[in-house]
Structure formats: C-alpha cells, structure tokens
Design a protein around this motif. Structure first.
Motif, PDB file in Angstrom:
ATOM      1  N   LEU A   1      44.991  10.445 -24.369  1.00 51.07           N
ATOM      2  CA  LEU A   1      44.960  11.895 -24.549  1.00 51.07           C
ATOM      3  C   LEU A   1      45.922  12.641 -23.631  1.00 51.07           C
ATOM      4  N   LEU A   2      46.207  12.072 -22.458  1.00 51.53           N
ATOM      5  CA  LEU A   2      46.943  12.841 -21.453  1.00 51.53           C
ATOM      6  C   LEU A   2      48.224  12.179 -20.964  1.00 51.53           C
TER       7      LEU A   2
ATOM      8  N   PRO B   1      50.111  14.530 -22.787  1.00 52.46           N
ATOM      9  CA  PRO B   1      49.256  15.300 -23.696  1.00 52.46           C
ATOM     10  C   PRO B   1      50.044  15.802 -24.897  1.00 52.46           C
ATOM     11  N   SER B   2      49.377  15.866 -26.027  1.00 49.36           N
ATOM     12  CA  SER B   2      50.025  16.397 -27.223  1.00 49.36           C
ATOM     13  C   SER B   2      50.258  17.898 -27.067  1.00 49.36           C
TER      14      SER B   2
ATOM     15  N   VAL C   1      40.440  19.757 -22.087  1.00 45.30           N
ATOM     16  CA  VAL C   1      40.476  18.320 -22.331  1.00 45.30           C
ATOM     17  C   VAL C   1      40.724  17.570 -21.033  1.00 45.30           C
ATOM     18  N   ARG C   2      41.662  18.072 -20.232  1.00 42.07           N
ATOM     19  CA  ARG C   2      41.930  17.437 -18.943  1.00 42.07           C
ATOM     20  C   ARG C   2      40.687  17.462 -18.057  1.00 42.07           C
TER      21      ARG C   2
ATOM     22  N   ALA D   1      41.036  17.437 -28.536  1.00 44.03           N
ATOM     23  CA  ALA D   1      42.462  17.112 -28.458  1.00 44.03           C
ATOM     24  C   ALA D   1      43.055  16.718 -29.802  1.00 44.03           C
ATOM     25  N   GLY D   2      42.201  16.458 -30.779  1.00 48.32           N
ATOM     26  CA  GLY D   2      42.713  15.991 -32.062  1.00 48.32           C
ATOM     27  C   GLY D   2      42.458  14.511 -32.219  1.00 48.32           C
ATOM     28  N   ARG D   3      41.607  14.157 -33.167  1.00 43.73           N
ATOM     29  CA  ARG D   3      41.197  12.762 -33.310  1.00 43.73           C
ATOM     30  C   ARG D   3      42.307  11.915 -33.930  1.00 43.73           C
TER      31      ARG D   3
ATOM     32  N   GLN E   1      43.374  22.956 -21.980  1.00 45.36           N
ATOM     33  CA  GLN E   1      43.186  22.556 -20.588  1.00 45.36           C
ATOM     34  C   GLN E   1      41.814  21.925 -20.385  1.00 45.36           C
TER      35      GLN E   1
ATOM     36  N   THR F   1      47.418  20.832 -26.458  1.00 46.15           N
ATOM     37  CA  THR F   1      46.156  20.272 -25.979  1.00 46.15           C
ATOM     38  C   THR F   1      45.482  21.257 -25.020  1.00 46.15           C
TER      39      THR F   1
ATOM     40  N   THR G   1      41.870   6.968 -30.581  1.00 49.02           N
ATOM     41  CA  THR G   1      40.877   7.694 -29.783  1.00 49.02           C
ATOM     42  C   THR G   1      39.480   7.491 -30.347  1.00 49.02           C
TER      43      THR G   1
END
Length: 270
Positions: A92-93, A96-97, A104-105, A237-239, A102, A100, A243
């Motif tokens: 994910l990071l 990051p895409s 998510v982080r 974050a978007g599957r 914050q 994304t 993931t």
C-alpha cells in the motif's frame, strides 16, 4: 507430483492426529494414490483435524491434548498471519498510489504496532514454556526441531541486509531476490512447525500450558485486530488482488487461532 503433494499435506496434520492415525492414513494414500481429489480431501481433513481435534484418554490426558492443540494451532496461525502487516505495508505504501488518503498510512502504522505487540506476547508465551519445559528436561532432542528455523532466520536476515545495499538490476541480483523469497517461505514453514514438533515431543502437563494458552488468546485477539485494521486500510487505498490476498491470509489465521482458543477456554477455564 501428486504423491509428493499428498505426503506434504500429511505432514501438515496436527501432532495428535499423526500419533494416532498417521501411519494408517499414509498407507491408505499409498494404496489409492495421490490424485488431485485425494490431495483436496487430505487438505480438508487436515483443516478439520486442526480446528476440531478428537481427543482421547482420561480427563487429564484430554486436557493436555486440548491445550497442546490450541498452542500449536495458535503458533502456526501467528507464524503465518503475522506477515500480513508488513506485506500490506509494502503493497500500500511502497510507494503509495496517487490519491491514497493519509489515514491509510495511519492505519498501516497501527497494524504494525499491533503486530509487534503480538510478537511480544507470543515470545512471552514461548519463553514460559521454555523455562518450564525445555530447561528442566535438558534434552537436546527437544532442541533439534527448533534449529532449522533459527538457522533460516539468521540466513534470511543476512540476505535482507545484503539485498538492501545498492545494486544494479542484473540477472545475478534477480536470482538473489528469488532465492531470498524461496528461503523466506522455508523460514516461515520451519518457524511454524519446529516449536509444534518440540511441544509434541515434550508432552508438558496441562497445568504448565494453562498460562501460555491465556497468552495465546491475547495473540489471537491481536491477530484479529491486525486483520481488521489492514482490511480497512486496503479498502480505503483501493483493493487489488494482492492486498485482498494479504488481508485474507491474516484474517483466516486470526479466525483459526480464535476458534481454537475459544474451545480451550470454554472447556477448561469456564
């Protein structure tokens, strides 16, 4: 190839099952062959044997086997599921895409700390068993199953440090990465299986395993929390297929350990 897969699945059955039925089942597989359907039946049987063990013997023997099965199940689940947190972190990071959030982080960081906490609790339970079982026994044969995992951990750490150095993209570097990945899988397998084999050979009494089982319950809860937090982070974050696979591995491991711990606590603590 199918016969090799069948033998590999047979080795994944829990210790209590192999003690009682291992030779008989191996002979049956040898007789009927190791086709894909047989392998699938063995996989389902191994899952049922881990989750719903049929424990024989008197009350004390059943209690010992039940607690031993719970410790073994939780250790294997933790050994496999604990890697979902760093895997999701990288997916994910790193990097990051675009777009994304914050949050998510923040969630990934929280999952990492929960994973570290589960490591501390699992290590505490393992240390309690070592102090109560391995040290008094002074039997080197009990240490033998632990050596491959310890050796592979050292090799993988050294390999990771070497690969982290600046390298040019070349065939040799890619081969080194591939070997490290294969070694990583072998390390996870050895770390998961070695302590289970040692526990089976040591046969500690139920009273020695009661406190570690309580700690196993904490590990199961922490694994579940990691899976939930990682799942929320992946959703935000978007599957992707990778993931989802990472979240699924952590979630299944947490559910298996929770189920086993719940059975032990309900039967011998409530």
């Amino acid at each position: 190839m199918s016969a090799l897969a069948a033998r590999a699945v047979l080795a994944c059955y829990p210790p209590w099952f192999r003690e009682r039925y291992g030779e008989e089942l191996a002979a049956l597989v040898e007789e009927v062959g190791g086709g894909s359907r047989v392998v699938m039946d063995l996989v389902l049987g191994a899952a049922r044997a881990w989750l719903r063990p049929a424990l024989a013997g008197d009350g004390e023997a059943r209690a010992r086997r039940r607690l031993q099965a719970t410790l073994a199940t939780t250790w294997v689940a933790w050994s496999v599921g604990i890697w979902s947190a760093p895997a999701l972190d990288r997916l994910l990071l790193d990097p990051p895409s675009p777009g994304t959030p914050q949050q998510v982080r923040t969630l990934v960081g929280l999952a990492g700390w929960l994973a570290v906490a589960s490591c501390v609790v699992a290590a505490t339970g393992a240390a309690l068993l070592a102090l109560r079982v391995l040290l008094p026994a002074r039997d080197r044969r009990l240490l033998a199953p632990l050596l491959p995992g310890a050796l592979l951990v050292g090799v993988e750490v050294a390999g990771a440090l070497l690969l982290a150095q600046p390298h040019r993209l070349s065939a040799g570097f890619l081969a080194g990465v591939l070997m490290w990945v294969i070694g990583f899988g072998a390390m996870v397998l050895a770390v998961a299986v070695g302590p289970v084999v040692t526990l089976r050979h040591a046969r500690p009494p139920a009273v020695v395993m009661r406190r570690p089982v309580l700690l196993a319950g904490v590990v199961a809860v922490l694994l579940g929390a990691v899976a939930v937090v990682d799942g929320v982070a992946a959703a935000m974050a978007g599957r992707t297929l990778l993931t989802l696979a990472g979240v699924a591995v952590g979630g299944v491991a947490a559910l298996c350990s929770m189920f086993s711990v719940a059975r032990a606590l309900h039967r011998y603590y409530v």
